[in-house]
Design an enzyme around this catalytic site. Structure first.
Site, PDB file in Angstrom:
ATOM      1  N   LEU A 160     -66.545 -26.897  60.619  1.00  0.00           N
ATOM      2  CA  LEU A 160     -65.246 -26.948  60.806  1.00  0.00           C
ATOM      3  C   LEU A 160     -66.142 -27.925  61.894  1.00  0.00           C
ATOM      4  O   LEU A 160     -66.925 -27.394  62.856  1.00  0.00           O
ATOM      5  CB  LEU A 160     -64.768 -25.729  61.356  1.00  0.00           C
ATOM      6  CG  LEU A 160     -65.848 -25.116  62.831  1.00  0.00           C
ATOM      7  CD1 LEU A 160     -65.456 -26.436  63.767  1.00  0.00           C
ATOM      8  CD2 LEU A 160     -64.535 -23.544  62.409  1.00  0.00           C
ATOM      9  N   GLY A 267     -71.887 -37.700  69.797  1.00  0.00           N
ATOM     10  CA  GLY A 267     -71.881 -36.464  71.232  1.00  0.00           C
ATOM     11  C   GLY A 267     -71.717 -35.327  70.584  1.00  0.00           C
ATOM     12  O   GLY A 267     -71.137 -35.183  69.049  1.00  0.00           O
ATOM     13  N   CYS A 270     -72.974 -30.176  68.075  1.00  0.00           N
ATOM     14  CA  CYS A 270     -73.320 -30.218  67.441  1.00  0.00           C
ATOM     15  C   CYS A 270     -74.960 -30.824  67.029  1.00  0.00           C
ATOM     16  O   CYS A 270     -76.207 -30.775  67.317  1.00  0.00           O
ATOM     17  CB  CYS A 270     -72.802 -29.762  66.086  1.00  0.00           C
ATOM     18  SG  CYS A 270     -71.672 -27.971  66.162  1.00  0.00           S
TER      19      CYS A 270
HETATM   20  P1  NAD Z   1     -69.757 -21.096  72.206  1.00  0.00           P
HETATM   21  O1  NAD Z   1     -71.006 -21.465  73.047  1.00  0.00           O
HETATM   22  O2  NAD Z   1     -68.020 -21.908  72.353  1.00  0.00           O
HETATM   23  O3  NAD Z   1     -69.648 -19.906  72.388  1.00  0.00           O
HETATM   24  C1  NAD Z   1     -71.066 -18.971  72.025  1.00  0.00           C
HETATM   25  C2  NAD Z   1     -69.415 -17.429  72.767  1.00  0.00           C
HETATM   26  O4  NAD Z   1     -71.025 -16.004  72.074  1.00  0.00           O
HETATM   27  C3  NAD Z   1     -69.324 -17.303  73.945  1.00  0.00           C
HETATM   28  O5  NAD Z   1     -67.966 -16.901  74.047  1.00  0.00           O
HETATM   29  C4  NAD Z   1     -70.231 -16.163  74.139  1.00  0.00           C
HETATM   30  O6  NAD Z   1     -69.820 -15.579  75.647  1.00  0.00           O
HETATM   31  C5  NAD Z   1     -70.425 -15.368  73.497  1.00  0.00           C
HETATM   32  N1  NAD Z   1     -71.402 -14.040  73.283  1.00  0.00           N
HETATM   33  C6  NAD Z   1     -72.410 -14.485  73.705  1.00  0.00           C
HETATM   34  N2  NAD Z   1     -73.506 -14.002  73.355  1.00  0.00           N
HETATM   35  C7  NAD Z   1     -72.386 -12.954  72.844  1.00  0.00           C
HETATM   36  C8  NAD Z   1     -73.152 -11.408  72.403  1.00  0.00           C
HETATM   37  N3  NAD Z   1     -74.386 -11.015  72.274  1.00  0.00           N
HETATM   38  N4  NAD Z   1     -71.605 -11.081  72.007  1.00  0.00           N
HETATM   39  C9  NAD Z   1     -70.608 -11.456  71.763  1.00  0.00           C
HETATM   40  N5  NAD Z   1     -70.656 -12.735  71.778  1.00  0.00           N
HETATM   41  C10 NAD Z   1     -71.847 -13.516  72.966  1.00  0.00           C
HETATM   42  O7  NAD Z   1     -70.712 -21.946  71.119  1.00  0.00           O
HETATM   43  P2  NAD Z   1     -69.824 -22.405  69.685  1.00  0.00           P
HETATM   44  O8  NAD Z   1     -69.680 -23.891  69.939  1.00  0.00           O
HETATM   45  O9  NAD Z   1     -68.721 -21.682  68.894  1.00  0.00           O
HETATM   46  O10 NAD Z   1     -70.988 -22.852  67.696  1.00  0.00           O
HETATM   47  C11 NAD Z   1     -71.567 -21.214  68.106  1.00  0.00           C
HETATM   48  C12 NAD Z   1     -72.431 -21.635  66.633  1.00  0.00           C
HETATM   49  O11 NAD Z   1     -72.066 -22.385  65.618  1.00  0.00           O
HETATM   50  C13 NAD Z   1     -73.171 -22.365  66.960  1.00  0.00           C
HETATM   51  O12 NAD Z   1     -74.822 -22.124  66.107  1.00  0.00           O
HETATM   52  C14 NAD Z   1     -73.049 -24.097  66.749  1.00  0.00           C
HETATM   53  O13 NAD Z   1     -74.156 -24.665  66.854  1.00  0.00           O
HETATM   54  C15 NAD Z   1     -72.478 -23.683  64.854  1.00  0.00           C
HETATM   55  N6  NAD Z   1     -71.237 -24.595  64.992  1.00  0.00           N
HETATM   56  C16 NAD Z   1     -70.621 -25.264  65.765  1.00  0.00           C
HETATM   57  C17 NAD Z   1     -69.593 -25.759  65.287  1.00  0.00           C
HETATM   58  C18 NAD Z   1     -68.914 -26.800  66.887  1.00  0.00           C
HETATM   59  O14 NAD Z   1     -67.972 -27.720  65.923  1.00  0.00           O
HETATM   60  N7  NAD Z   1     -68.421 -25.916  68.039  1.00  0.00           N
HETATM   61  C19 NAD Z   1     -69.426 -26.125  63.933  1.00  0.00           C
HETATM   62  C20 NAD Z   1     -69.947 -25.361  63.257  1.00  0.00           C
HETATM   63  C21 NAD Z   1     -71.415 -24.593  63.588  1.00  0.00           C
END
Ligand code: NAD
Length: 443
Positions: A160, A267, A270
């Protein structure tokens, strides 16, 4: 296996919250778990922790239907669910490697509280091989507890885009599922059943391939952006127009029109981290990633070029005031992680300039990220407020509200006459006609 999926989503960030809400919208019961109590309390009181268009509507609908709940109680979530998604952050470490501590912590917790067969689905972007590590962490924990439960590990990377996250999750180009058995693939198809009926392509692979698909996709998109940025830099020198170049290139079906918009560098949470992580994975395996390495380097240069170009047109920046429009790494999000605006602002301040800055959604996040430079930044109420007495105005993020500004009014409000449109949303002719000096990216 005749199993009705009941989902637990670990992590309620950009990916976890959107995924949880969308899966609930598919008609499945979802328990969202986070260690951040403030976030969970907020969600339980209707406060959405991120800006993502449409999320409020989806959330309300599914809360009303009783299909989604938010908790910090991991034990309850694990016991009540059979498909456990890991969607926690994998931020970059100092050396570019993905920091896996949050993913591993969730795996430990799952091993700690598992009470029967579970499917553990990794949605976070993780280095190839993580699926096997997660499996071992859970198996070791079960052994330590002296219990035996079977489980399967799946890799289901997420594609996404922030700002269009709900649409992307519900209309994906493909769903990638890395599994070790056909049966588990069938369970995953049940989770994504509404998409399956609409004939979204499902790419079923082994776990390692699925993990690799995510990094390869992001590295390729980052390469495409960087390629057109370098072509833009050359266009500026030779009198060519990168927008026309990109448009004509994109018409070639082998190239495609997307991700050919020149700008101040990529930026976000990701591309920067995933390109660096891919290089690290390759290094560990003795494989050269020369293209991706060059992309990382070129992108850093691209961000630095904004201050350099401004200096070329405005002269010494010491004592000058620069207006910055757009702080989020792209429009329609409040995410400023690795946003070009942060580097650009830091660069300008290091060169002696003061900043007036505005973003429609990312002010709070930007203030936190730019804390170090607080004394040199005035945060403004809107675009025209930002332009007040500035020597130059720079559009860094192409929010809609910056696309049709009153140029005559801007000219009156500003002290100087430099209009730097780093995203090429205005035409040189229109800007110059109003008496501005125009700077674009490759146009
Ligand atoms: P984020 O930092 O927005 O959210 C991560 C969440 O995980 C936080 O709310 C944190 O408090 C929580 N967390 C940490 N440890 C935890 C635990 N032990 N139990 C439960 N919750 C816990 O991260 P994000 O942007 O959502 O990214 C998450 C993953 O998805 C990453 O690996 C990222 O690379 C990938 N990703 C992100 C996107 C994007 O657009 N942001 C798109 C595709 C993939």
């Amino acid at each position: 296996m005749n199993m009705i999926p009941k989902v637990a989503m670990f992590g309620t960030g950009y990916v976890g919250l959107v995924s949880g809400v969308c899966i609930a919208d598919f008609g499945i019961n979802v328990i969202c778990v986070d260690v951040d109590k403030e976030k969970i309390d907020g969600l339980n009181n209707g406060k959405i922790p991120i800006y993502e268009p449409g999320l409020d509507v989806f959330l309300e609908r599914n809360i009303k239907a009783g299909r989604i709940q938010f908790t910090t109680d991991a034990k309850m979530a694990i016991e009540e669910s059979n498909v456990l998604f890991i969607a926690v952050g994998t931020p970059p470490k100092e050396n570019g490697e993905a920091d896996m501590q949050y993913v591993y912590a969730v795996a430990e917790t799952i091993g700690q509280y598992m009470n029967g067969y579970k499917v553990i689905v990794d949605k976070s972007t993780v280095p190839v091989g993580t699926g096997q590590v997660v499996k071992k962490i859970i198996a070791d924990k079960l052994k330590e507890r002296g219990v035996e439960y079977s489980f399967d590990v799946v890799s289901n990377p997420e594609f996404l885009r922030e700002g269009k996250a709900l649409y992307d999750f519900t209309h994906p180009d493909r769903v990638v599922i890395g599994v070790e058995s056909e049966e588990v693939a069938e369970i995953m198809k049940k989770v994504y059943r509404p998409l399956y009926i609409n004939e979204t392509p499902f790419v079923i692979t082994n776990i390692e391939t699925a993990e690799m698909i995510k990094y390869a996709s992001n590295a390729f998109l980052a390469t495409k952006i960087t390629f057109i940025n370098e072509i833009a830099n050359l266009c500026e020198k030779v009198g060519a127009n990168v927008q026309q170049v990109a448009m004509a290139m994109g018409r070639d079906g082998r190239i495609g029109p997307k991700f050919l918009h020149a700008g101040p560098g990529f930026g976000g949470s990701c591309f920067p981290k995933d390109t660096k992580a891919l290089v690290q994975i390759a290094e560990k395996h003795g494989v050269q990633m020369s293209v991706v390495n060059a992309v990382i380097e070129a992108n850093e240069r691209q961000k630095k070029m904004v201050a350099e170009k401004l200096e070329k047109f405005a002269g010494d920046l010491k004592g000058k005031t620069i207006g910055i429009l757009g702080l989020a790494f792209k429009p329609e999000t409040d995410d400023v992680r690795e946003a070009p605006a942060l580097t650009i602002i830091a660069d300008l301040i290091e060169r002696g300039a003061s900043i007036r800055a505005y973003d429609p959604q990312a002010m709070e996040e930007a203030k936190k990220a730019l804390r170090k430079y607080a004394d040199n930044i005035t945060y403004c109420k809107h675009a025209y407020d930002t332009a007040e007495s500035v020597d130059a105005l720079v559009i860094v993020t192409e929010w809609h509200e910056f696309r049709n500004m009153d140029l005559t009014l801007l000219k009156k409000i500003m002290r100087g006459n430099i209009f730097y449109d780093a995203r090429n949303i205005y035409s040189r002719k229109d800007i110059e006609e109003k008496g501005f000096v125009f700077i674009g990216t490759g146009v």
